[in-house]
Design a protein around this motif. Structure first.
Motif, mmCIF file in Angstrom:
data_model
loop_
_atom_site.group_PDB
_atom_site.id
_atom_site.type_symbol
_atom_site.label_atom_id
_atom_site.label_comp_id
_atom_site.label_asym_id
_atom_site.label_seq_id
_atom_site.Cartn_x
_atom_site.Cartn_y
_atom_site.Cartn_z
ATOM 1 N N MET A 81 0.929 -1.144 -0.077
ATOM 2 C CA MET A 81 0.126 0.054 -0.102
ATOM 3 C C MET A 81 0.717 1.157 0.109
ATOM 4 N N SER A 82 2.009 1.153 0.774
ATOM 5 C CA SER A 82 2.854 2.443 1.000
ATOM 6 C C SER A 82 3.361 2.906 -0.440
ATOM 7 N N GLU A 83 4.037 1.721 -1.134
ATOM 8 C CA GLU A 83 4.596 1.764 -2.316
ATOM 9 C C GLU A 83 3.763 2.403 -3.305
ATOM 10 N N ALA A 84 2.522 1.751 -3.444
ATOM 11 C CA ALA A 84 1.535 2.050 -4.322
ATOM 12 C C ALA A 84 1.020 3.523 -4.294
ATOM 13 N N LEU A 85 0.889 4.199 -3.241
ATOM 14 C CA LEU A 85 0.168 5.318 -2.941
ATOM 15 C C LEU A 85 1.042 6.553 -2.657
ATOM 16 N N LYS A 86 2.437 6.352 -2.487
ATOM 17 C CA LYS A 86 3.292 7.265 -2.328
ATOM 18 C C LYS A 86 3.556 8.336 -3.361
ATOM 19 N N GLY A 87 3.194 9.579 -3.181
ATOM 20 C CA GLY A 87 3.181 10.543 -4.334
ATOM 21 C C GLY A 87 1.856 10.330 -5.201
ATOM 22 N N PHE A 97 -8.157 1.151 -2.346
ATOM 23 C CA PHE A 97 -8.670 0.386 -1.143
ATOM 24 C C PHE A 97 -9.713 -0.308 -1.751
ATOM 25 N N SER A 98 -10.719 0.284 -2.733
ATOM 26 C CA SER A 98 -11.863 -0.473 -3.268
ATOM 27 C C SER A 98 -11.191 -1.872 -4.043
ATOM 28 N N ALA A 99 -10.378 -1.374 -4.684
ATOM 29 C CA ALA A 99 -9.720 -2.557 -5.728
ATOM 30 C C ALA A 99 -9.154 -3.620 -4.710
ATOM 31 N N LYS A 114 -8.959 -3.420 -12.314
ATOM 32 C CA LYS A 114 -8.179 -2.263 -13.060
ATOM 33 C C LYS A 114 -8.941 -1.555 -13.614
ATOM 34 N N ALA A 115 -10.410 -1.889 -14.260
ATOM 35 C CA ALA A 115 -11.142 -1.193 -15.127
ATOM 36 C C ALA A 115 -11.972 -0.145 -14.094
ATOM 37 N N SER A 124 -0.272 -0.587 -10.339
ATOM 38 C CA SER A 124 -0.358 -0.899 -8.887
ATOM 39 C C SER A 124 -1.576 -1.823 -8.860
ATOM 40 N N VAL A 125 -2.830 -1.951 -9.483
ATOM 41 C CA VAL A 125 -3.603 -3.097 -9.284
ATOM 42 C C VAL A 125 -2.990 -4.507 -9.746
#
Ligand code: ZN
Length: 165
Positions: A81-87, A97-99, A114-115, A124-125
């Motif tokens: 999560m931290s990697e996917a959302l940083k920046g 989160f929903s994904a 993804k869609a 990220s997904v």
């Protein structure tokens, strides 16, 4: 063994590798300096406790990190999560989160997840799909979503969250 089964097995072991890697060597395992929000997530079912800190500025998650103790899945999920959302822009948090929730509960497969997100979050997904293995273990879904619940609470200005319900 049919080809599709071999592919499924390969994917399973790849997913396992990703989770073990993040579980053993979590990224952004720290407290964000000058964080603008902080929230703790508890998963009493498993004993996972994760504290998420983030710094929001200009509509962006400038920094995001976590600390805590938990099983490999809860730590791996927080790390990913931290990697996917940083920046990323703040609304990426809710989208991913929903994904993750849909992937972990089996509500969506990777393509459907993804869609449902902005095109920039597609990669990220793909990575977060590693968590989808928990769909076979309902108790583990709470481990995989714990850090995400904490982050959403953090962004909403709440300080505690629990996945007990
Ligand atoms: Zn756990």
């Amino acid at each position: 063994m049919r080809r599709s089964e071999t592919l499924a097995d390969d994917l399973r072991s790849l997913y396992q590798e990703i989770i073990l890697d993040h579980g053993k060597t979590p990224r952004n395992f720290r407290v964000v300096e000058h964080h603008s929000c902080k929230a703790q997530g508890n998963n009493p079912m498993c004993g996972d406790r994760i504290t998420v800190t983030a710094r929001v500025g200009n509509g962006t998650l400038e920094d995001i990190a976590f600390e805590g103790k938990g099983c490999a899945i809860s730590i791996a999920s927080a790390s990913m999560m931290s990697e996917a959302l940083k920046g990323q822009p703040i609304d990426a948090a809710q989208q991913l989160f929903s994904a993750v929730r849909d992937l972990c509960t089996g509500k969506a497969d990777t393509d459907q997840a993804k869609a449902a997100v902005a095109p920039a979050l597609s990669d990220s997904v793909d990575k977060l799909a590693a968590l989808s293995g928990v769909r076979q273990f309902p108790v583990r879904v709470k481990c995989a979503t714990l850090a995400w619940h904490a982050l959403i609470s953090c962004l909403e200005g709440k300080t505690q969250t629990t996945t007990e319900k």
